[in-house]
Enzyme design. Structure first.
Site, short mmCIF file in Angstrom:
data_model
loop_
_atom_site.label_atom_id
_atom_site.label_comp_id
_atom_site.label_asym_id
_atom_site.label_seq_id
_atom_site.Cartn_x
_atom_site.Cartn_y
_atom_site.Cartn_z
N ARG A 75 -1.41 2.16 7.92
CA ARG A 75 -2.10 1.80 6.44
C ARG A 75 -1.72 3.60 5.64
NH1 ARG A 75 -4.24 -3.69 5.86
NH2 ARG A 75 -5.35 -3.99 8.14
N ASP B 125 -0.60 -3.13 6.57
CA ASP B 125 -0.27 -2.69 7.92
C ASP B 125 0.77 -3.36 8.84
OD1 ASP B 125 -2.03 -4.79 7.53
OD2 ASP B 125 -1.93 -4.68 9.95
N ASP C 225 2.46 -12.84 -1.20
CA ASP C 225 3.52 -12.95 -0.13
C ASP C 225 4.04 -14.81 0.04
OD1 ASP C 225 5.72 -13.19 1.45
OD2 ASP C 225 4.86 -12.92 3.52
N LYS D 242 -7.99 -5.81 4.38
CA LYS D 242 -8.32 -3.75 4.56
C LYS D 242 -6.87 -3.71 4.07
CE LYS D 242 -9.43 -4.70 8.94
NZ LYS D 242 -9.87 -3.50 11.08
N GLY D 243 -5.98 -4.15 3.81
CA GLY D 243 -5.00 -3.84 2.77
C GLY D 243 -4.81 -3.15 1.61
N LYS E 264 6.30 -9.68 -4.25
CA LYS E 264 7.59 -10.68 -2.52
C LYS E 264 7.49 -12.11 -3.01
CE LYS E 264 7.07 -9.83 2.21
NZ LYS E 264 6.28 -9.17 3.04
N PHE F 84 9.62 -6.76 4.85
CA PHE F 84 8.09 -6.74 5.61
C PHE F 84 7.58 -4.97 5.47
CE2 PHE F 84 4.24 -5.92 8.39
CZ PHE F 84 3.43 -6.83 7.78
N VAL F 85 6.95 -4.52 4.45
CA VAL F 85 6.86 -3.07 3.94
C VAL F 85 5.14 -2.75 4.74
CG1 VAL F 85 7.77 -3.26 2.45
CG2 VAL F 85 6.14 -3.73 2.24
N GLU G 224 -5.58 -6.87 -5.06
CA GLU G 224 -5.00 -7.17 -3.99
C GLU G 224 -3.28 -6.54 -3.44
OE1 GLU G 224 -4.26 -9.32 -1.54
OE2 GLU G 224 -4.87 -11.38 -2.20
N ASP G 225 -2.41 -5.50 -2.20
CA ASP G 225 -1.92 -4.80 -1.94
C ASP G 225 -0.97 -5.72 -2.52
OD1 ASP G 225 -2.84 -6.91 0.36
OD2 ASP G 225 -2.58 -5.48 1.78
P1 IMP Z 1 -0.10 -14.22 1.42
O1 IMP Z 1 -1.22 -14.90 2.01
O2 IMP Z 1 1.27 -14.69 2.06
O3 IMP Z 1 1.17 -14.12 0.05
O4 IMP Z 1 -0.16 -12.56 1.67
C1 IMP Z 1 -1.25 -11.76 1.66
C2 IMP Z 1 -1.69 -10.85 2.78
O5 IMP Z 1 -0.72 -11.00 3.89
C3 IMP Z 1 -1.24 -9.57 1.98
O6 IMP Z 1 -2.86 -10.02 1.31
C4 IMP Z 1 -1.28 -8.16 3.76
O7 IMP Z 1 -1.91 -8.70 4.44
C5 IMP Z 1 -0.13 -9.96 4.42
N1 IMP Z 1 0.97 -9.59 3.84
C6 IMP Z 1 2.46 -9.44 3.15
N2 IMP Z 1 3.26 -9.04 3.23
C7 IMP Z 1 3.06 -8.63 4.07
C8 IMP Z 1 3.76 -7.07 4.51
O8 IMP Z 1 5.72 -7.43 3.55
N3 IMP Z 1 3.64 -5.98 5.41
C9 IMP Z 1 1.95 -5.82 5.29
N4 IMP Z 1 1.10 -7.00 4.92
C10 IMP Z 1 1.31 -8.71 4.52
#
Ligand code: IMP
Length: 181
Positions: free
Chosen positions: A170, A164, A108, A48-49, A136, A157-158, A104-105
């Protein structure tokens, strides 16, 4: 400030005006990257991000677009990755021979994006690129090629602008840091 257990919403990391300026710049970059499109560019909003980013980016782009949505599950209500990714909702159209841009939002660990990229490749698009508002890098576990990047952010964490904490916040216009107390 808003409370969520031991976590509270802290200062602004990126304000609303800076986000809008960067979204407009990204749209210019993306327009330039698709000078000749046989069919509209397919923007894939990763729910949803990415919903607020996708809505603003779509309106800033000049190239013709179509909108699609996918959803993955990788985070619970915590602030760290569960390490596994599953597809909750797939696209509902054929991507065969289409130019596709994943929206993508935040990247990470990179687990979600690398999973999605592999999955979307099985739909045989003509091209598959990625735009991410936030990058990040500190927890990266999979190398991810980000074709269009909004902001590099430090290891926080943001929340806000679609992101969210336990499904909340959000709708904040800015990106805020979550404080752990
Ligand atoms: P990844 O798979 O670790 O790259 O993370 C993907 C998803 O984790 C993102 O699309 C977000 O929904 C969530 N996410 C990662 N870091 C944050 C953060 O700092 N705040 C909120 N959601 C996060």
């Amino acid at each position: 400030m808003t409370q969520a257990g031991q976590l509270s919403i802290g200062g602004v990391l990126i304000d609303a005006a800076a986000i809008q300026r960067r979204v407009d710049e990204l749209a210019v970059e993306i327009d330039a990257a698709y000078p000749v499109l046989e069919q509209p560019l397919v923007l894939i909003c990763v729910l949803k991000g990415s919903i607020l980013f996708t809505a603003d980016l779509a309106r800033a782009l000049s190239v013709p677009i179509e909108l699609e949505f996918v959803a993955c599950r990788s985070y619970g209500d915590a602030t760290s990755s569960s390490g596994t990714v599953e597809l909750v909702k797939d696209v509902s159209m054929s991507l065969k021979d289409r130019d596709v841009l994943m929206v993508e939002d935040i990247i990470d660990t990179g687990l979600t994006t690398s999973f999605l990229r592999k999955h979307l490749a099985t739909h045989h698009p003509r091209s598959l690129r990625l735009v991410s508002l936030l990058d990040k890098r500190s927890h990266r576990m999979r190398e991810v090629q980000i074709d269009f990047r909004g902001f590099d952010i430090p290891d926080h964490f943001v929340v806000g602008y679609g992101l969210d904490l336990a499904q909340r916040h959000r709708n904040l216009r800015a990106v805020h840091i979550v404080d752990v107390s």
